[in-house]
Design a protein around this motif. Sequence first.
Motif, PDB file in Angstrom:
ATOM      1  N   LYS A  60     -70.029  49.926  47.200  1.00 25.09           N
ATOM      2  CA  LYS A  60     -71.337  50.238  47.813  1.00 25.09           C
ATOM      3  C   LYS A  60     -72.440  50.152  46.791  1.00 25.09           C
ATOM      4  O   LYS A  60     -73.657  49.397  47.158  1.00 25.09           O
ATOM      5  CB  LYS A  60     -71.336  51.706  48.355  1.00 25.09           C
ATOM      6  CG  LYS A  60     -72.570  52.042  48.943  1.00 25.09           C
ATOM      7  CD  LYS A  60     -72.515  53.518  49.329  1.00 25.09           C
ATOM      8  CE  LYS A  60     -74.038  53.965  49.975  1.00 25.09           C
ATOM      9  NZ  LYS A  60     -73.757  55.215  50.671  1.00 25.09           N
ATOM     10  N   TYR A  61     -72.342  50.708  45.637  1.00 19.53           N
ATOM     11  CA  TYR A  61     -73.512  50.667  44.620  1.00 19.53           C
ATOM     12  C   TYR A  61     -73.514  49.601  43.544  1.00 19.53           C
ATOM     13  O   TYR A  61     -74.474  49.468  42.979  1.00 19.53           O
ATOM     14  CB  TYR A  61     -73.490  52.208  43.915  1.00 19.53           C
ATOM     15  CG  TYR A  61     -73.836  53.232  44.798  1.00 19.53           C
ATOM     16  CD1 TYR A  61     -75.113  53.495  45.309  1.00 19.53           C
ATOM     17  CD2 TYR A  61     -73.014  54.047  45.393  1.00 19.53           C
ATOM     18  CE1 TYR A  61     -75.703  54.504  45.841  1.00 19.53           C
ATOM     19  CE2 TYR A  61     -73.375  55.237  46.539  1.00 19.53           C
ATOM     20  CZ  TYR A  61     -74.714  55.195  46.491  1.00 19.53           C
ATOM     21  OH  TYR A  61     -74.880  56.224  47.328  1.00 19.53           O
ATOM     22  N   PHE A  62     -72.196  48.817  43.354  1.00 18.48           N
ATOM     23  CA  PHE A  62     -72.241  47.786  42.366  1.00 18.48           C
ATOM     24  C   PHE A  62     -72.329  46.428  42.930  1.00 18.48           C
ATOM     25  O   PHE A  62     -73.049  45.686  42.930  1.00 18.48           O
ATOM     26  CB  PHE A  62     -71.146  48.058  41.283  1.00 18.48           C
ATOM     27  CG  PHE A  62     -71.278  47.046  40.589  1.00 18.48           C
ATOM     28  CD1 PHE A  62     -72.440  46.825  39.345  1.00 18.48           C
ATOM     29  CD2 PHE A  62     -70.077  45.991  40.425  1.00 18.48           C
ATOM     30  CE1 PHE A  62     -72.335  45.760  38.566  1.00 18.48           C
ATOM     31  CE2 PHE A  62     -69.977  45.099  39.400  1.00 18.48           C
ATOM     32  CZ  PHE A  62     -71.223  44.932  38.435  1.00 18.48           C
ATOM     33  N   VAL A  63     -71.269  46.168  43.845  1.00 17.06           N
ATOM     34  CA  VAL A  63     -70.873  44.996  44.275  1.00 17.06           C
ATOM     35  C   VAL A  63     -71.744  44.486  45.446  1.00 17.06           C
ATOM     36  O   VAL A  63     -72.514  43.226  45.576  1.00 17.06           O
ATOM     37  CB  VAL A  63     -69.385  45.075  45.032  1.00 17.06           C
ATOM     38  CG1 VAL A  63     -69.122  43.751  45.740  1.00 17.06           C
ATOM     39  CG2 VAL A  63     -68.375  45.309  43.969  1.00 17.06           C
ATOM     40  N   ARG A  64     -72.234  45.589  46.440  1.00 15.63           N
ATOM     41  CA  ARG A  64     -73.120  45.169  47.439  1.00 15.63           C
ATOM     42  C   ARG A  64     -74.672  45.346  47.153  1.00 15.63           C
ATOM     43  O   ARG A  64     -75.564  44.942  48.124  1.00 15.63           O
ATOM     44  CB  ARG A  64     -72.712  46.051  48.764  1.00 15.63           C
ATOM     45  CG  ARG A  64     -71.386  45.778  49.321  1.00 15.63           C
ATOM     46  CD  ARG A  64     -71.334  46.586  50.281  1.00 15.63           C
ATOM     47  NE  ARG A  64     -69.858  46.485  50.661  1.00 15.63           N
ATOM     48  CZ  ARG A  64     -69.230  45.655  51.907  1.00 15.63           C
ATOM     49  NH1 ARG A  64     -70.093  44.819  52.072  1.00 15.63           N
ATOM     50  NH2 ARG A  64     -67.921  45.462  51.986  1.00 15.63           N
ATOM     51  N   ARG A  65     -75.015  45.972  46.091  1.00 15.94           N
ATOM     52  CA  ARG A  65     -76.174  46.007  45.558  1.00 15.94           C
ATOM     53  C   ARG A  65     -76.373  45.254  44.209  1.00 15.94           C
ATOM     54  O   ARG A  65     -76.589  46.182  43.152  1.00 15.94           O
ATOM     55  CB  ARG A  65     -76.737  47.395  45.608  1.00 15.94           C
ATOM     56  CG  ARG A  65     -76.780  48.042  46.912  1.00 15.94           C
ATOM     57  CD  ARG A  65     -77.096  49.407  47.023  1.00 15.94           C
ATOM     58  NE  ARG A  65     -77.752  49.934  45.896  1.00 15.94           N
ATOM     59  CZ  ARG A  65     -78.290  51.283  45.836  1.00 15.94           C
ATOM     60  NH1 ARG A  65     -77.779  52.106  46.471  1.00 15.94           N
ATOM     61  NH2 ARG A  65     -78.875  51.682  44.728  1.00 15.94           N
ATOM     62  N   PRO A  66     -76.287  44.127  44.004  1.00 12.46           N
ATOM     63  CA  PRO A  66     -76.288  43.450  42.711  1.00 12.46           C
ATOM     64  C   PRO A  66     -78.131  43.650  42.100  1.00 12.46           C
ATOM     65  O   PRO A  66     -78.862  43.678  42.887  1.00 12.46           O
ATOM     66  CB  PRO A  66     -76.141  42.110  42.799  1.00 12.46           C
ATOM     67  CG  PRO A  66     -76.147  41.849  44.483  1.00 12.46           C
ATOM     68  CD  PRO A  66     -76.126  43.153  45.092  1.00 12.46           C
ATOM     69  N   ASP A  67     -78.134  44.051  40.901  1.00 13.02           N
ATOM     70  CA  ASP A  67     -79.368  43.776  40.118  1.00 13.02           C
ATOM     71  C   ASP A  67     -79.539  42.573  39.692  1.00 13.02           C
ATOM     72  O   ASP A  67     -79.080  42.188  38.647  1.00 13.02           O
ATOM     73  CB  ASP A  67     -79.347  44.924  39.372  1.00 13.02           C
ATOM     74  CG  ASP A  67     -80.703  45.305  38.451  1.00 13.02           C
ATOM     75  OD1 ASP A  67     -81.554  44.508  38.594  1.00 13.02           O
ATOM     76  OD2 ASP A  67     -80.967  46.301  38.079  1.00 13.02           O
ATOM     77  N   LEU A  68     -80.415  41.568  40.273  1.00 13.10           N
ATOM     78  CA  LEU A  68     -80.526  40.199  39.787  1.00 13.10           C
ATOM     79  C   LEU A  68     -81.939  40.215  39.142  1.00 13.10           C
ATOM     80  O   LEU A  68     -82.172  39.125  38.377  1.00 13.10           O
ATOM     81  CB  LEU A  68     -80.766  39.517  41.098  1.00 13.10           C
ATOM     82  CG  LEU A  68     -79.606  39.596  41.838  1.00 13.10           C
ATOM     83  CD1 LEU A  68     -79.720  38.562  43.105  1.00 13.10           C
ATOM     84  CD2 LEU A  68     -78.291  38.965  41.188  1.00 13.10           C
ATOM     85  N   GLY A  69     -82.434  41.425  38.606  1.00 13.96           N
ATOM     86  CA  GLY A  69     -83.712  41.490  37.920  1.00 13.96           C
ATOM     87  C   GLY A  69     -83.246  41.413  36.309  1.00 13.96           C
ATOM     88  O   GLY A  69     -82.193  41.119  35.927  1.00 13.96           O
ATOM     89  N   VAL A 111     -73.737  57.740  41.989  1.00 13.61           N
ATOM     90  CA  VAL A 111     -72.323  57.853  42.275  1.00 13.61           C
ATOM     91  C   VAL A 111     -71.653  59.072  41.123  1.00 13.61           C
ATOM     92  O   VAL A 111     -72.125  59.201  40.358  1.00 13.61           O
ATOM     93  CB  VAL A 111     -71.452  56.698  42.005  1.00 13.61           C
ATOM     94  CG1 VAL A 111     -71.929  55.562  42.682  1.00 13.61           C
ATOM     95  CG2 VAL A 111     -71.503  56.392  40.559  1.00 13.61           C
ATOM     96  N   GLU A 112     -70.559  59.629  41.794  1.00 19.35           N
ATOM     97  CA  GLU A 112     -70.204  60.850  40.820  1.00 19.35           C
ATOM     98  C   GLU A 112     -69.293  60.439  39.738  1.00 19.35           C
ATOM     99  O   GLU A 112     -69.011  58.904  39.460  1.00 19.35           O
ATOM    100  CB  GLU A 112     -68.849  61.235  41.930  1.00 19.35           C
ATOM    101  CG  GLU A 112     -67.805  60.392  42.265  1.00 19.35           C
ATOM    102  CD  GLU A 112     -66.914  60.848  43.353  1.00 19.35           C
ATOM    103  OE1 GLU A 112     -65.670  60.739  43.194  1.00 19.35           O
ATOM    104  OE2 GLU A 112     -67.176  61.715  44.371  1.00 19.35           O
ATOM    105  N   ASP A 113     -69.214  61.327  38.734  1.00 18.91           N
ATOM    106  CA  ASP A 113     -68.613  60.787  37.273  1.00 18.91           C
ATOM    107  C   ASP A 113     -67.217  59.963  37.470  1.00 18.91           C
ATOM    108  O   ASP A 113     -66.905  59.297  36.683  1.00 18.91           O
ATOM    109  CB  ASP A 113     -68.467  62.223  36.761  1.00 18.91           C
ATOM    110  CG  ASP A 113     -69.823  62.850  36.266  1.00 18.91           C
ATOM    111  OD1 ASP A 113     -70.922  61.891  36.422  1.00 18.91           O
ATOM    112  OD2 ASP A 113     -69.757  63.825  35.777  1.00 18.91           O
ATOM    113  N   ALA A 114     -66.469  60.506  38.320  1.00 18.04           N
ATOM    114  CA  ALA A 114     -65.277  59.750  38.492  1.00 18.04           C
ATOM    115  C   ALA A 114     -65.340  58.230  38.693  1.00 18.04           C
ATOM    116  O   ALA A 114     -64.364  57.383  38.102  1.00 18.04           O
ATOM    117  CB  ALA A 114     -64.192  60.461  39.378  1.00 18.04           C
TER     118      ALA A 114
END
Length: 87
Positions: free
Chosen positions: A48-57, A72-75
């Motif tokens: 959810k937070y890395f794959v689907r929301r790439p930071d292209l900047g 996201v949680e620490d785990a």
Amino acid sequence: MSRYCGDDDSKSILEAAAHWREAALLGSGSVLTSKHLWTSSALELLDKYFVRRPDLGDGKYLEKLKQQLAPVEDAAKQLVAEMMWLL
């Protein structure tokens, strides 16, 4: 999988990979902590937070990764660390 590495001795790398396979992949544990990191919930958070929301900047990889994973949680963050160790 080829085990030939020219003149380099790959024994320690292959032993580390076997340890990871047993502890993490097959046991859903971890090689870096005693926690169970390789869980579907942690993987879903990374999706959810890395794959689907790439930071292209602009910016360095680790800086952008830290921003992407801030919610996201620490785990899940520890799971990313283990994935980077594995690579």
